[in-house]
Design a protein around this motif. Sequence first.
Motif, PDB file in Angstrom:
ATOM      1  N   LEU B 256       0.834  -1.200   0.000  1.00 55.18           N
ATOM      2  CA  LEU B 256       0.000   0.000   0.000  1.00 55.18           C
ATOM      3  C   LEU B 256       0.865   1.245   0.000  1.00 55.18           C
ATOM      4  N   ASP B 257       0.251   2.340  -0.437  1.00 58.01           N
ATOM      5  CA  ASP B 257       0.954   3.613  -0.422  1.00 58.01           C
ATOM      6  C   ASP B 257       0.173   4.606   0.428  1.00 58.01           C
ATOM      7  N   LEU B 258       0.873   5.177   1.421  1.00 56.06           N
ATOM      8  CA  LEU B 258       0.243   6.234   2.210  1.00 56.06           C
ATOM      9  C   LEU B 258       1.093   7.486   2.056  1.00 56.06           C
ATOM     10  N   ASN B 259       0.695   8.334   1.176  1.00 56.48           N
ATOM     11  CA  ASN B 259       1.410   9.588   0.914  1.00 56.48           C
ATOM     12  C   ASN B 259       2.913   9.376   0.746  1.00 56.48           C
ATOM     13  N   GLY B 260       3.257   8.396  -0.051  1.00 54.17           N
ATOM     14  CA  GLY B 260       4.667   8.192  -0.354  1.00 54.17           C
ATOM     15  C   GLY B 260       5.332   7.147   0.519  1.00 54.17           C
ATOM     16  N   SER B 261       4.773   6.852   1.701  1.00 54.02           N
ATOM     17  CA  SER B 261       5.347   5.777   2.511  1.00 54.02           C
ATOM     18  C   SER B 261       4.752   4.455   2.037  1.00 54.02           C
ATOM     19  N   VAL B 262       5.604   3.446   1.890  1.00 52.08           N
ATOM     20  CA  VAL B 262       5.112   2.139   1.458  1.00 52.08           C
ATOM     21  C   VAL B 262       4.813   1.284   2.689  1.00 52.08           C
ATOM     22  N   LEU B 263       3.594   0.764   2.760  1.00 50.31           N
ATOM     23  CA  LEU B 263       3.181  -0.088   3.880  1.00 50.31           C
ATOM     24  C   LEU B 263       2.766  -1.432   3.333  1.00 50.31           C
ATOM     25  N   ARG B 264       2.850  -2.433   4.193  1.00 48.70           N
ATOM     26  CA  ARG B 264       2.390  -3.751   3.770  1.00 48.70           C
ATOM     27  C   ARG B 264       1.394  -4.298   4.803  1.00 48.70           C
ATOM     28  N   ALA B 265       0.500  -5.125   4.310  1.00 46.07           N
ATOM     29  CA  ALA B 265      -0.519  -5.688   5.202  1.00 46.07           C
ATOM     30  C   ALA B 265      -0.903  -7.070   4.701  1.00 46.07           C
ATOM     31  N   PRO B 266      -1.380  -7.956   5.606  1.00 44.04           N
ATOM     32  CA  PRO B 266      -1.840  -9.270   5.165  1.00 44.04           C
ATOM     33  C   PRO B 266      -3.010  -9.099   4.210  1.00 44.04           C
ATOM     34  N   VAL B 267      -3.165 -10.010   3.271  1.00 44.98           N
ATOM     35  CA  VAL B 267      -4.224  -9.881   2.270  1.00 44.98           C
ATOM     36  C   VAL B 267      -5.598  -9.874   2.941  1.00 44.98           C
ATOM     37  N   GLY B 268      -5.840 -10.870   3.778  1.00 43.78           N
ATOM     38  CA  GLY B 268      -7.117 -10.950   4.481  1.00 43.78           C
ATOM     39  C   GLY B 268      -8.277 -10.698   3.554  1.00 43.78           C
ATOM     40  N   TRP B 269      -9.086  -9.703   3.873  1.00 46.36           N
ATOM     41  CA  TRP B 269     -10.261  -9.389   3.081  1.00 46.36           C
ATOM     42  C   TRP B 269      -9.921  -8.566   1.850  1.00 46.36           C
ATOM     43  N   GLY B 270      -8.641  -8.194   1.723  1.00 48.11           N
ATOM     44  CA  GLY B 270      -8.291  -7.306   0.622  1.00 48.11           C
ATOM     45  C   GLY B 270      -7.943  -8.038  -0.653  1.00 48.11           C
ATOM     46  N   ALA B 271      -8.117  -9.369  -0.682  1.00 51.57           N
ATOM     47  CA  ALA B 271      -7.694 -10.167  -1.828  1.00 51.57           C
ATOM     48  C   ALA B 271      -8.258  -9.649  -3.143  1.00 51.57           C
ATOM     49  N   SER B 272      -9.480  -9.155  -3.071  1.00 48.07           N
ATOM     50  CA  SER B 272     -10.130  -8.788  -4.324  1.00 48.07           C
ATOM     51  C   SER B 272      -9.928  -7.314  -4.689  1.00 48.07           C
TER      52      SER B 272
END
Lengths: 288, 359
Positions: B256-272
């Motif tokens: 993910l991108d939050l104003n230029g910072s790169v973040l990562r998260a488990p897929v979970g419900w975000g798969a789609s």
Amino acid sequence: MISSQVAARGRVLRLGALLPLAWAVVLLFVPYAFLLVQSFWRVAGGALTPDFTLDNYRRLIGTSLYPRTILYSAETALWVTGFALLLAYPLAYLLAFKARRHRELLYFAVIIPLWVSYVVRAYAWKIILGQHGILNGLLLSLGVIHEPLSVLLYSRWAVVVALTHIYTPFALMPIFAVLESIPPSLREASQDLYAGRWRTFLHVTLPLSLPGVLAGATFAFVLSMGDFLAPQLLGGNDSALMVSNLVWSLFGVAYNWPLGAAVAVVMLGLTLALLALTGAIERRGQTR
Amino acid sequence: MSEPLLRLVDVSKRFGDVTAVDGVSLDIAAGEFLTILGASGSGKTTTLRLIAGFEPPTAGQILMNGADIAPLPPYRRDVNTVFQQYALFPHLDVRENVGYGLRMRGVPPPECESRVAEALAMVRLGDLGPRKPRQLSGGQQQRVALARALVNRPQLLLLDEPLGALDLKLRRAMQLELKHLQTRLGITFVYVTHDQEEALTMSDRIALMRSGRIEQLGKPDEIYHRPRTRYVADFIGETNLLGCKVLATAAEVVTLDLNGSVLRAPVGWGASIPAGAVALLSVRPEQLVIGPRGDVGPERNRLDGVVADVVFVGAGSKVHVALGNGTRMVVNWAGDATFAPGIPVSVTWPVEVGVLLRD
């Protein structure tokens, strides 16, 4: 500045509280006190004479007419109370629990006869029950009777019917108020605990509404016991007269104000005793 | 799961134009402690009243042991209710209140008496039998209401915010006591509350309701740690919600991108969620670590900011960190180091604790 305004408002408030008090003193307590005083007077040579004699009370107790009439009045009032409760309770129950949308309208319909003149309502019964009245007409046309009945009007039952009609709203109002104040969750809790509608009524609604029933019964009894117009208009012969008619004739025709006052004082005493009794029952129910 | 004790199948309740309960389906197992949690107006109390039988459902089935009880009146259901304001009968004393259900069922008086005494002992009110409800404290009235329901040994006990009227301390004590009673008696509880702490403390499962529907159903830790929607994350506990843009979705991790910072998260419900879409990332304040600026390993996310506020909350502090773009994060901090407003810091958290939400 502000404190003087507050003080002025305080004076206005105190004045506002004093006015009704003065009203009650001048128009209630003074006449009652005068009535009490006068019940010890006597009539001498056709004139009211101040005195302190118990003769009036002696005569009241000694002449069977007076105790008999008081008992007769109480009995009539009991009948009226019974019928008024039988009519008022189911009606109040329906209003409080069953009439959802039309509740205000129906309550209004019950109360509105109170705005019609008492005499008009009593006369209405004369029209219904009379020799050529609606009821006789109906019975004749149905072939139930062949001659108009004269017993309908001018009897104790005519008086009871009219008084029931007139005082049922007074019995209904306190019953309705109490029923309406019972939280719905209590009746739900009863149903939740395996009681059907009838047993819920018997074990929860009815016992909780008894204070209202007591208040309604007191209203109906006291008001009908002291009534004098209905017996005057519908009672007819002397045997159907009630105690207030006696008082009226003692003050009027007989010009025996002291005896009339004595009868009135006894009636007042009986009424106050009854109110004290029902009040005590109600208080006991609350603290128990 | 074997045959559920209670099964709601697509149950709806409409009052005129208002839909209070909107197609709720729910299975409740025997012996379970299920909490229906929700804000006022979410339909939780109406759901309970449908189960109790005080309201008929507009649509759907309510099955108890497989039989539809929806047409039955409350007095024919093997279900008892503890009411919100207790609804004790004011004209009856404590013993008569507790024995009411037994009397109505025609239980013989001697048995009735001993069961009432037993129930009163169970809620530790043994000696208050002859008192009238109004002579009792709120907590005592609450116990009488509980005894009045439990004495009937129902298969299912419904509780409508039973602790709502008690003060905090008593409420906490009663929560534990209720939970112990439920475990000991093995009675199925359906418990309605708006108090998320109560729900998390006592329940085997929580059904969080919103606008007449079940927003999420799950065990307390699932609901807390794996909320599915923004509403759930917001309603239960405190959380930081970060609106991010999805860069890429891999098998297990979303970048993910939050104003230029790169973040990562488990897929979970975000798969789609397709790349380029906006997604909400939720991280609980207690999962965040605050420290001086510096690099962290690949297994942690990092955001830089400046300390904005420090609020002392007893067992630690809540540190508010202002990120570059005007968003703020709240960090629970119980460590030794103290932070003063204005200090530049990094907020970090393990990748796997972040939760992607549907808005």
